[in-house]
Each structure stands twice: as C-alpha cells, then as structure tokens.
Design a protein around this motif. Sequence first.
Motif, mmCIF file in Angstrom:
data_model
loop_
_atom_site.group_PDB
_atom_site.id
_atom_site.type_symbol
_atom_site.label_atom_id
_atom_site.label_comp_id
_atom_site.label_asym_id
_atom_site.label_seq_id
_atom_site.Cartn_x
_atom_site.Cartn_y
_atom_site.Cartn_z
ATOM 1 N N PRO A 74 0.807 -1.229 0.000
ATOM 2 C CA PRO A 74 0.000 0.000 0.000
ATOM 3 C C PRO A 74 0.836 1.273 0.000
ATOM 4 N N ASP A 75 2.068 1.200 0.482
ATOM 5 C CA ASP A 75 2.913 2.393 0.573
ATOM 6 C C ASP A 75 4.058 2.377 -0.434
ATOM 7 N N ALA A 76 3.910 1.641 -1.508
ATOM 8 C CA ALA A 76 4.980 1.539 -2.501
ATOM 9 C C ALA A 76 5.188 2.861 -3.228
ATOM 10 N N LYS A 77 6.328 2.973 -3.893
ATOM 11 C CA LYS A 77 6.584 4.149 -4.729
ATOM 12 C C LYS A 77 5.710 4.102 -5.976
ATOM 13 N N LYS A 250 0.786 12.534 2.962
ATOM 14 C CA LYS A 250 -0.525 12.676 3.579
ATOM 15 C C LYS A 250 -1.412 11.543 3.075
ATOM 16 N N PRO A 251 -1.866 10.650 3.945
ATOM 17 C CA PRO A 251 -2.685 9.524 3.480
ATOM 18 C C PRO A 251 -3.955 9.999 2.773
ATOM 19 N N ALA A 252 -4.263 9.314 1.671
ATOM 20 C CA ALA A 252 -5.499 9.599 0.914
ATOM 21 C C ALA A 252 -5.840 8.339 0.133
ATOM 22 N N PRO A 253 -7.066 7.848 0.231
ATOM 23 C CA PRO A 253 -7.419 6.602 -0.452
ATOM 24 C C PRO A 253 -7.334 6.749 -1.971
ATOM 25 N N LEU A 254 -6.923 5.673 -2.616
ATOM 26 C CA LEU A 254 -6.807 5.649 -4.080
ATOM 27 C C LEU A 254 -8.180 5.407 -4.705
ATOM 28 N N VAL A 255 -8.438 6.073 -5.814
ATOM 29 C CA VAL A 255 -9.721 5.897 -6.512
ATOM 30 C C VAL A 255 -9.806 4.495 -7.104
ATOM 31 N N ASP A 256 -11.000 4.119 -7.513
ATOM 32 C CA ASP A 256 -11.232 2.833 -8.160
ATOM 33 C C ASP A 256 -10.570 2.844 -9.539
ATOM 34 N N ASP A 279 3.019 6.680 -6.105
ATOM 35 C CA ASP A 279 2.672 7.054 -4.722
ATOM 36 C C ASP A 279 1.215 6.737 -4.396
ATOM 37 N N PRO A 280 0.809 5.470 -4.516
ATOM 38 C CA PRO A 280 -0.577 5.122 -4.191
ATOM 39 C C PRO A 280 -0.892 5.423 -2.736
ATOM 40 N N ASN A 281 -2.159 5.777 -2.493
ATOM 41 C CA ASN A 281 -2.655 6.064 -1.136
ATOM 42 C C ASN A 281 -1.991 7.286 -0.508
ATOM 43 N N ASP A 282 -1.502 8.192 -1.366
ATOM 44 C CA ASP A 282 -0.935 9.447 -0.899
ATOM 45 C C ASP A 282 -1.685 10.591 -1.580
ATOM 46 N N ALA A 283 -1.727 11.747 -0.953
ATOM 47 C CA ALA A 283 -2.458 12.884 -1.524
ATOM 48 C C ALA A 283 -1.887 13.332 -2.869
ATOM 49 N N ALA A 284 -0.640 12.969 -3.160
ATOM 50 C CA ALA A 284 -0.014 13.355 -4.430
ATOM 51 C C ALA A 284 -0.013 12.208 -5.447
ATOM 52 N N SER A 285 -0.810 11.186 -5.231
ATOM 53 C CA SER A 285 -0.785 10.031 -6.131
ATOM 54 C C SER A 285 -1.255 10.409 -7.528
ATOM 55 N N ARG A 286 -0.689 9.737 -8.530
ATOM 56 C CA ARG A 286 -1.037 9.934 -9.923
ATOM 57 C C ARG A 286 -1.238 8.570 -10.586
ATOM 58 N N VAL A 287 -2.177 8.515 -11.533
ATOM 59 C CA VAL A 287 -2.464 7.292 -12.279
ATOM 60 C C VAL A 287 -2.301 7.600 -13.762
ATOM 61 N N THR A 288 -1.408 6.898 -14.425
ATOM 62 C CA THR A 288 -1.173 7.083 -15.867
ATOM 63 C C THR A 288 -1.636 5.843 -16.606
ATOM 64 N N ILE A 289 -2.451 6.051 -17.636
ATOM 65 C CA ILE A 289 -3.026 4.946 -18.407
ATOM 66 C C ILE A 289 -2.689 5.148 -19.878
ATOM 67 N N THR A 309 -6.427 10.636 -6.225
ATOM 68 C CA THR A 309 -7.337 10.747 -5.080
ATOM 69 C C THR A 309 -8.774 11.039 -5.481
ATOM 70 N N ASN A 310 -8.969 11.737 -6.617
ATOM 71 C CA ASN A 310 -10.338 12.084 -7.016
ATOM 72 C C ASN A 310 -10.669 11.717 -8.461
ATOM 73 N N GLY A 311 -9.694 11.193 -9.218
ATOM 74 C CA GLY A 311 -9.960 10.763 -10.576
ATOM 75 C C GLY A 311 -10.032 11.875 -11.598
ATOM 76 N N LYS A 312 -9.604 13.080 -11.255
ATOM 77 C CA LYS A 312 -9.654 14.197 -12.186
ATOM 78 C C LYS A 312 -8.533 14.071 -13.216
ATOM 79 N N LEU A 313 -8.876 14.325 -14.492
ATOM 80 C CA LEU A 313 -7.873 14.285 -15.552
ATOM 81 C C LEU A 313 -6.957 15.488 -15.431
ATOM 82 N N LEU A 314 -5.635 15.218 -15.336
ATOM 83 C CA LEU A 314 -4.661 16.287 -15.147
ATOM 84 C C LEU A 314 -3.822 16.570 -16.385
ATOM 85 N N TRP A 315 -3.594 15.580 -17.209
ATOM 86 C CA TRP A 315 -2.639 15.755 -18.318
ATOM 87 C C TRP A 315 -2.957 14.760 -19.420
#
Length: 530
Positions: A74-77, A250-256, A279-289, A309-315
């Motif tokens: 859960p706390d992996a890079k 800062k802990p923050a749950p990861l989105v689905d 940085d899963p489960n962190d407030a700065a987490s990012r998901v790239t697909i 954290t909220n699934g908003k498209l950033l880039w």
Amino acid sequence: MSEAKAQSLRQSQSTLHTWSGLLLGWLLFAVFVTGTIAFYREGLNRWMRPETAPIADPMRVVAGAQRYLQDKAPDAKSWSFYVPDRDAPGSVVNYRPQPKAGESGGGRRRNQTLIGAEGKPVAARETRGGEFFYRFHFDLYYMPVIWARWLVGIAAMFMLVAILTGVVTHKKIFRDFFTLRRGKGQRSWLDGHNATAVLGLPFHLMITYTGLVTLMVTLLPWAASAAFDKHSDFYDALYPEAPAVERANKPAPLVDLTALVRDAEQRLGGAAGHVEVTDPNDAASRVTIHLAMRSQLSSRTPKLTYDGTNGKLLWRSPPQGGASVTAGAMIGVHAGRFGDHWVRLLYFLCGVAGSVMVGSGLVMWTVKRREKLPDPDKPHFGFRLVERLNVAAVGGLPLGIAAMFWANRLLPVGMAGRAEWEIHCLFLAWGASAILATLAPPRANWVALTSLSGVLLAALPFYNLVATGNGFFAALARGDGLIAGVDAALLVFGIAFLAIARRVARHKPAGRRVRRRDRAIPAAAMAPAE
C-alpha cells in the motif's frame, strides 16, 4: 539496355544475392522463425501456463490487481500492470518500493505476480512463454542486448539486399512461381525458394524494412545526437510524461482503477493497455493509463494522467510530430498487434513462407555447388562446413523449440529458475544438433533431426489431452479457439516435419551431369582422316 549488359547486371546481382543471403543466413533463419512464432506470443503465454483460464472480463482482472497491490504494497513508490486482452493468461503486476536514504526514485521492481481471470493470484508455472521468442528475434540470448541488436540489424540489412537483388536476378521469378518441379534436385529447390519468395514478397520487404526502423536509434544514433544535447532529452521529446510531483506524505485513499480505465478508454477511443500508479494512497498520487498497442496502428500510443485521489484528468500526451507518427506506424505494422485474428494468421503464414525461403536458400547453396565440384563425393572443407552449419541451424532450431515446449510441460512446477531452464533446454538441444552435424553425414542428420522434431511436436497435443486437462477438445468445448489452435498448429508442423524426413530418406540423388568439356571424345573423331 543491351542483352549483354542486362546479363552482366543479373550476374553481379546474383553474386550479391548469394553471399548476402549466405553470410548471415543462419541468424536470419533463427530471427524469422522466432519472429513468426512471436505473432502468437499472447496465445503461447497462456498455452505455456495451462493452469490459467481464459479471460471473460478484463475489468475483473484490473480490480483484482488493485486489491492485491493494496494488500501487498500500500505504501509503494509505484504500482504497474497491464490491462489484459482476452488472449492473455492474466496480468502480471509488480510494485516498486519507496527509495531508501540516498536513492533517487524507487527501488527495483518486485513481486511479479500473475492475476488470473477471477481477479486472484494464480499459482501458474514460471515461464517466459511466447515473450522469449519475441525478445529473442531482436535481442538474442546469452549476450549483451546492444551487441545483439547491432548483429540483428546488420543481418536485416543483408536480408533487404538479398530480397532486392533476388528480384533482379530472377528475371522469370513470377513465371517460375507457377512452376514446381518435384524430384529434380537443384531445380526443385529453386522452384520452392522462388515460390515462397514471390508468395510473400510484399510481406518480406515490409517486415525487413520496418524491422530496421525498429532498430533505427541503435543503428543510426547520430540524428538524435545532432538534434539533442542529451540522450534523455531525445526520449523526453519522443515519450513525454506528465510533470512529476513530490510525495505529500498525507494519506489519501486511491480511486477505483476500473473506473479510471473505463474513462480512459472512452477518451482515448480504444482499449487501455499499461497502468502505472505513483505514490498510491498518498495525496499526491497519480495514475497514468496508456492506450493499448492493439487499439491503433502506431506503436507509440497516447496516454492520460489522473489525480489518484479524485480521478480528475490532469494531463494528456501532446500530439506527435510527423516523423514520430511515421516511425510508430512502421513499428506497429512490423509487430502486427493492431490486427484481428485473421490478420495475425496472415502474418504468421507469411512468416512461415519467409522462414522456408531463407532455409531453402541456404540448402540450395550447397545443392547448386555440389554439382559444380570436381568430385561431389569428396567436397572441400568450406563446402562441408556450410553444409553442416545448414543442418545445425535449419534442422536444429525446430528441435530446440520442441525441446523447450516439452520442458515447459515436464519440468517440476516449483523448480527454481524454471523459466530459464526451459530456455536452456532449447539451446542444449540446438547445441546437440550442432555436435551431431559434425559427426554424422548430412543426409542422415536431416532425417534424424526432422524426424525427432516431428515426433516431439506432434506428440505435444496428445500429451495435453491426457496430462493437463487443457487439451484440444477441452479448449473447443469452452470456446477457447486460441489454445485449440496452438495444439492444432503443433500437430500440423509435426506432421510436416515427418513428411520432410520421409521425403529426404527416400530421395535418390540424380546421376551426376557430365559437363561438356568432360565428355569423352567419340572414337570416330579420333580416327585418322583417310
């Protein structure tokens, strides 16, 4: 152009065709064979893991991957996995631990676990599967990758020269395509060589040239060096990434992740491929697909980055330039991932034709030159060396592949280093073939190697019927045509090798043709004139 000049041109091109095809022909044969098998690497990945089930719902695997990684690291890079297609055995997931003090970035990736069709880890046997053939056809094995790619690139250039000069040399090549004379020695080999060359000529040109394009940065690095001060700048321009952010701690749950994958597929217009979470489960987490390579022609696929954290498209990756799009399309055409099952079958059949073309060309070299030797029964060392290398390369590689498939079935499932030993078995069998080629006459070797390859390949589907519970009829019963197709192909190739062995064993060489200058002078011509 006069007939004499045309004849001189064809003769010079014939010499170039012969030697460009021979000097690296044994390597080209191995590259063609393994590259052809790689068109079905996903199917082989699953066939070589008979414990796995076909995937009905890829999103179920994605959800299972997230659950597993959430529990394991859960706390992996970073986390990383692929969204599988229906041909895959599942999704191999891994994680990168947080860096230690003094390290930049995360540690080494760990815990490569296969998540199966049910969304749970599968206790499948360790194997490289079809990925080995894909990597071998440009990275080879047991040698540094950079050397291997240079060697394969040079061989591909030789191949391109051989194809182009072959078209010039054989002025009647298209007419000869419709002529197949059996039992005519050199003429029969030439007919077979011409037929497989003309049948797949557009494919052979395409696959060779685009193969060189895939290696262009290795073979021609000067363009990138001239345009960019650092090599990393070149890759940043070619493969742009979203701006990096520091871990917030800062802990923050990861989105689905399944919801993000579905959203990415709608935005990108195709199936999703690779997923990476930083940085899963962190407030700065990012998901790239990334878009899956099978979803478009170009291998350079676009990607999206979301807030974890909220699934908003950033880039979103910017549009590529013309050169990048062209290169990506050529690489995509070479790999053929964009095609459906019929396109992949066409690629595979053309690859088989290319393998036969290279193999028959190597054999034809010895057949043609044996007739020109002063004493065909006592050839010189150079001829005997080429003849035996032909046996080792063309006859030994199929036996090695058959040995690898049997090792996949027979080695203990829990054996340490099992995947590497499957590959070792291929090279051990191939090496034994090379040793045999130096000890026994070539004809006996051809019969022995093709017979053994045929028996081993044809026996595999029957072994699967009784030993794995995942044989031909079981696969058909559940509608799994891919696994049934692999077994059917093994049986067909096994029968083909046995037919070749039978043909070689029954072949009776034609009597040596007497050259004009060797013919005896008639007695009447020697009689004195009256």
